[in-house]
Design a protein around this motif. Structure first.
Motif, PDB file in Angstrom:
ATOM      1  N   ALA A 104     -12.142 -14.696 -12.414  1.00  0.00           N
ATOM      2  CA  ALA A 104     -13.577 -14.974 -12.515  1.00  0.00           C
ATOM      3  C   ALA A 104     -14.300 -13.896 -13.308  1.00  0.00           C
ATOM      4  CB  ALA A 104     -14.183 -15.113 -11.114  1.00  0.00           C
ATOM      5  N   ALA A 105     -13.971 -12.632 -13.078  1.00  0.00           N
ATOM      6  CA  ALA A 105     -14.618 -11.539 -13.817  1.00  0.00           C
ATOM      7  C   ALA A 105     -14.290 -11.621 -15.303  1.00  0.00           C
ATOM      8  CB  ALA A 105     -14.183 -10.191 -13.244  1.00  0.00           C
ATOM      9  N   GLN A 106     -13.043 -11.918 -15.638  1.00  0.00           N
ATOM     10  CA  GLN A 106     -12.651 -12.066 -17.037  1.00  0.00           C
ATOM     11  C   GLN A 106     -13.370 -13.253 -17.671  1.00  0.00           C
ATOM     12  OE1 GLN A 106     -10.957 -10.142 -19.135  1.00  0.00           O
ATOM     13  NE2 GLN A 106     -11.288 -11.628 -20.757  1.00  0.00           N
ATOM     14  N   ALA A 134     -17.635 -15.445 -21.308  1.00  0.00           N
ATOM     15  CA  ALA A 134     -18.857 -16.228 -21.476  1.00  0.00           C
ATOM     16  C   ALA A 134     -19.976 -15.392 -22.088  1.00  0.00           C
ATOM     17  CB  ALA A 134     -19.302 -16.801 -20.132  1.00  0.00           C
ATOM     18  N   LEU A 135     -20.014 -14.113 -21.751  1.00  0.00           N
ATOM     19  CA  LEU A 135     -21.068 -13.231 -22.259  1.00  0.00           C
ATOM     20  C   LEU A 135     -20.753 -12.668 -23.635  1.00  0.00           C
ATOM     21  CD1 LEU A 135     -21.918 -11.252 -19.013  1.00  0.00           C
ATOM     22  CD2 LEU A 135     -23.255 -13.067 -20.092  1.00  0.00           C
ATOM     23  N   GLU A 136     -19.525 -12.796 -24.064  1.00  0.00           N
ATOM     24  CA  GLU A 136     -19.080 -12.258 -25.358  1.00  0.00           C
ATOM     25  C   GLU A 136     -19.341 -10.761 -25.461  1.00  0.00           C
ATOM     26  OE1 GLU A 136     -20.918 -14.653 -28.357  1.00  0.00           O
ATOM     27  OE2 GLU A 136     -19.910 -16.461 -27.668  1.00  0.00           O
ATOM     28  N   GLY A 137     -19.074 -10.051 -24.400  1.00  0.00           N
ATOM     29  CA  GLY A 137     -19.182  -8.599 -24.430  1.00  0.00           C
ATOM     30  C   GLY A 137     -20.081  -8.048 -23.346  1.00  0.00           C
ATOM     31  N   VAL A 138     -20.042  -6.736 -23.243  1.00  0.00           N
ATOM     32  CA  VAL A 138     -20.810  -5.999 -22.250  1.00  0.00           C
ATOM     33  C   VAL A 138     -21.937  -5.284 -22.987  1.00  0.00           C
ATOM     34  CG1 VAL A 138     -20.667  -4.120 -20.556  1.00  0.00           C
ATOM     35  CG2 VAL A 138     -18.748  -5.672 -20.847  1.00  0.00           C
ATOM     36  N   PRO A 139     -23.152  -5.253 -22.422  1.00  0.00           N
ATOM     37  CA  PRO A 139     -24.240  -4.527 -23.087  1.00  0.00           C
ATOM     38  C   PRO A 139     -23.864  -3.062 -23.314  1.00  0.00           C
ATOM     39  CG  PRO A 139     -25.075  -5.765 -21.208  1.00  0.00           C
ATOM     40  CD  PRO A 139     -23.588  -5.847 -21.165  1.00  0.00           C
ATOM     41  N   ALA A 144     -18.775  -3.758 -17.089  1.00  0.00           N
ATOM     42  CA  ALA A 144     -18.216  -5.112 -17.170  1.00  0.00           C
ATOM     43  C   ALA A 144     -18.552  -5.897 -15.899  1.00  0.00           C
ATOM     44  CB  ALA A 144     -16.702  -5.038 -17.347  1.00  0.00           C
ATOM     45  N   PRO A 145     -18.652  -7.215 -16.009  1.00  0.00           N
ATOM     46  CA  PRO A 145     -18.899  -8.036 -14.819  1.00  0.00           C
ATOM     47  C   PRO A 145     -17.790  -7.857 -13.788  1.00  0.00           C
ATOM     48  CG  PRO A 145     -19.142  -9.362 -16.805  1.00  0.00           C
ATOM     49  CD  PRO A 145     -18.566  -8.037 -17.221  1.00  0.00           C
ATOM     50  N   GLU A 170     -27.505  -7.517 -12.039  1.00  0.00           N
ATOM     51  CA  GLU A 170     -27.745  -6.220 -11.406  1.00  0.00           C
ATOM     52  C   GLU A 170     -28.639  -5.314 -12.230  1.00  0.00           C
ATOM     53  OE1 GLU A 170     -23.902  -4.550 -10.536  1.00  0.00           O
ATOM     54  OE2 GLU A 170     -23.820  -5.620  -8.625  1.00  0.00           O
ATOM     55  N   ARG A 171     -28.592  -5.513 -13.565  1.00  0.00           N
ATOM     56  CA  ARG A 171     -29.337  -4.595 -14.420  1.00  0.00           C
ATOM     57  C   ARG A 171     -29.599  -5.249 -15.766  1.00  0.00           C
ATOM     58  NH1 ARG A 171     -27.232   1.443 -16.039  1.00  0.00           N
ATOM     59  NH2 ARG A 171     -29.146   2.115 -17.031  1.00  0.00           N
TER      60      ARG A 171
END
Length: 115
Positions: free
Chosen positions: A25-27, A32-37, A42-43, A99-100
């Motif tokens: 699920a985290a992967q 889906a987000l195509e990356g981390v800000p 990471a989710p 969360e942020r």
């Protein structure tokens, strides 16, 4: 007389641990987000599995401004698809917790570009 053979599909059981489904699920959320800000984490996901049904909670961080509702919807949809495809479980519920929010302006200020 030879003993009756039990078909392979009727022998034993396959059990997938909750933590494995959580990693799937985290992967899926990352995909889906195509990356981390930039500067974000990471989710991550927590999962409860009961009788081949997984209830998922995904926590994530997003860039701001952005379409928060659209991104959360994409995460829900992709998590359901990937868990079904990889673990063979139904996912009736995906709770997404933001969360942020990472603002472009705050990143620029931190780098000394805005005074």
């Amino acid at each position: 007389m030879a003993p009756d053979r039990v078909e392979a599909t009727e022998r034993g059981a396959t059990t997938i641990a909750d933590r494995v489904v959580a990693k799937i699920a985290a992967q899926a959320a990352r995909e889906a987000l195509e990356g981390v800000p930039k500067g974000g984490t990471a989710p991550h996901a927590t999962v409860t599995v009961h009788a081949d049904v997984a209830r998922v909670r995904v926590s994530l961080e997003l860039d701001y401004p952005s379409d928060i509702g659209g991104q959360c919807g994409s995460v829900r949809h992709h998590v359901v698809q990937r868990v079904k495809a990889l673990a063979g479980m139904d996912v009736p519920e995906v709770a997404v917790q933001v969360e942020r929010l990472h603002s472009v302006h705050s990143r620029m200020a931190a780098q000394g570009r805005i005074r």
